[in-house]
Motif scaffolding. Structure first.
Motif, short mmCIF file in Angstrom:
data_model
loop_
_atom_site.label_atom_id
_atom_site.label_comp_id
_atom_site.label_asym_id
_atom_site.label_seq_id
_atom_site.Cartn_x
_atom_site.Cartn_y
_atom_site.Cartn_z
N ALA A 48 0.70 -1.07 0.01
CA ALA A 48 -0.14 -0.04 -0.04
C ALA A 48 0.85 1.24 -0.12
O ALA A 48 0.63 2.20 -0.83
N PHE A 49 1.92 1.39 0.64
CA PHE A 49 2.72 2.50 0.99
C PHE A 49 3.36 2.52 -0.31
O PHE A 49 3.63 3.80 -1.06
N GLU A 50 4.20 1.40 -0.94
CA GLU A 50 4.91 1.69 -2.06
C GLU A 50 3.97 2.09 -3.28
O GLU A 50 4.46 3.00 -4.00
N TYR A 51 2.82 1.58 -3.52
CA TYR A 51 1.93 1.98 -4.64
C TYR A 51 1.42 3.33 -4.41
O TYR A 51 1.52 4.38 -5.38
N LEU A 52 1.03 3.86 -3.03
CA LEU A 52 0.68 5.05 -2.75
C LEU A 52 1.80 5.93 -3.44
O LEU A 52 1.54 7.11 -3.85
N TYR A 53 3.00 5.90 -2.64
CA TYR A 53 4.09 6.99 -3.00
C TYR A 53 4.59 7.03 -4.46
O TYR A 53 4.84 7.90 -4.92
N LEU A 54 4.12 5.65 -5.27
CA LEU A 54 4.54 5.62 -6.62
C LEU A 54 3.67 6.85 -7.23
O LEU A 54 3.80 7.49 -8.21
N GLU A 55 2.32 6.64 -6.77
CA GLU A 55 1.22 7.56 -7.34
C GLU A 55 1.59 9.15 -6.83
O GLU A 55 1.46 10.05 -7.75
N ILE A 56 2.06 9.27 -5.89
CA ILE A 56 2.10 10.69 -5.12
C ILE A 56 3.31 11.28 -6.00
O ILE A 56 3.32 12.46 -6.61
N MET A 57 4.27 10.25 -6.13
CA MET A 57 5.84 10.92 -6.96
C MET A 57 5.48 11.07 -8.22
O MET A 57 6.07 11.95 -8.98
N GLU A 58 4.41 10.86 -8.98
CA GLU A 58 3.92 10.85 -10.54
C GLU A 58 3.33 12.22 -10.84
O GLU A 58 3.20 12.64 -11.68
N ARG A 59 2.63 12.88 -9.63
CA ARG A 59 1.87 13.79 -9.57
C ARG A 59 2.45 15.13 -9.06
O ARG A 59 2.75 14.90 -7.90
N GLU A 60 2.34 16.35 -9.90
CA GLU A 60 3.01 17.60 -9.23
C GLU A 60 2.27 17.97 -8.23
O GLU A 60 2.57 18.79 -7.35
N ASP A 61 0.67 17.72 -8.41
CA ASP A 61 0.01 18.43 -7.42
C ASP A 61 -0.45 17.60 -6.11
O ASP A 61 -1.54 17.83 -5.39
N SER A 62 0.46 16.41 -5.95
CA SER A 62 -0.25 15.60 -4.96
C SER A 62 0.32 16.26 -3.65
O SER A 62 1.13 17.17 -3.58
N HIS A 63 -0.16 15.77 -2.58
CA HIS A 63 0.17 16.22 -1.27
C HIS A 63 0.94 15.27 -0.53
O HIS A 63 0.47 14.08 -0.47
N PHE A 64 1.98 15.98 -0.21
CA PHE A 64 2.96 15.05 0.99
C PHE A 64 2.77 15.41 2.32
O PHE A 64 3.40 16.56 2.68
N THR A 65 1.97 14.74 3.07
CA THR A 65 1.73 15.20 4.55
C THR A 65 2.37 14.22 5.59
O THR A 65 2.55 14.79 6.55
N LEU A 66 3.07 13.35 5.09
CA LEU A 66 3.91 12.58 6.20
C LEU A 66 5.02 13.45 6.47
O LEU A 66 5.50 13.11 7.78
N GLY A 67 5.51 13.95 5.48
CA GLY A 67 6.72 14.67 5.78
C GLY A 67 8.18 13.72 5.30
O GLY A 67 8.17 12.51 5.34
N LYS A 68 9.20 14.25 5.19
CA LYS A 68 10.15 13.49 4.61
C LYS A 68 10.84 12.54 5.70
O LYS A 68 10.90 11.38 5.05
#
Length: 104
Positions: A48-68
Motif C-alpha cells: 500500500a505504501f509503495e503503490y501510494l508513493y509511486l502515485e504521489i511521486m507521479e503527480r506534481e499536485d499531490s499532497h505530501f503530508t507525512l513529511g520527509k
C-alpha cells in the motif's frame, strides 16, 4: 516513533498511510486508490505504501503530508531500499530518494 523496534504501533502506521491516502483522493485516480486501499485493508502495508508513493511521486499536485523524515523511516522499515522487497516497482527506491530530495 521508531518503526523498526519490536513494539511497533501498527495502528499508528496504518493511520499514517491512510492519512496520506485521504490527502490525495482528488489527485490519484479512483481505480488506483481502490488498489491501494485493498492492500491496506488486507494488511499488505508495504505494498500500500509503495503503490501510494509511486502515485504521489507521479503527480506534481499531490499532497505530501507525512513529511520527509517519517516517509523515509516507513520506507526503510518496509525494506523498500532493496529492489527485491519492492512488489510494485523494482526501481522504487531511486525514485523515492529523488522525490525526497526535491522536497527539501
Amino acid at each position: 516513533m521508531c518503526w523498526g523496534n519490536k513494539n511497533r504501533d501498527w495502528n499508528k502506521l496504518v493511520s499514517d498511510i491512510q492519512s496520506e491516502i485521504d490527502a490525495n483522493t482528488t489527485i490519484i485516480p479512483s481505480n488506483h486508490l481502490d488498489y491501494i486501499q485493498h492492500y491496506l485493508d488486507h494488511d499488505e502495508y508495504s505494498m500500500a505504501f509503495e503503490y501510494l508513493y509511486l502515485e504521489i511521486m507521479e503527480r506534481e499536485d499531490s499532497h505530501f503530508t507525512l513529511g520527509k523524515e517519517k516517509a523515509l523511516e516507513i520506507a526503510l522499515f518496509f525494506g523498500l531500499d532493496d529492489e527485491n522487497e519492492c512488489m510494485v516497482d523494482g526501481k522504487f527506491w531511486p525514485k523515492f530518494k529523488s522525490f525526497l530530495e526535491r522536497k527539501t
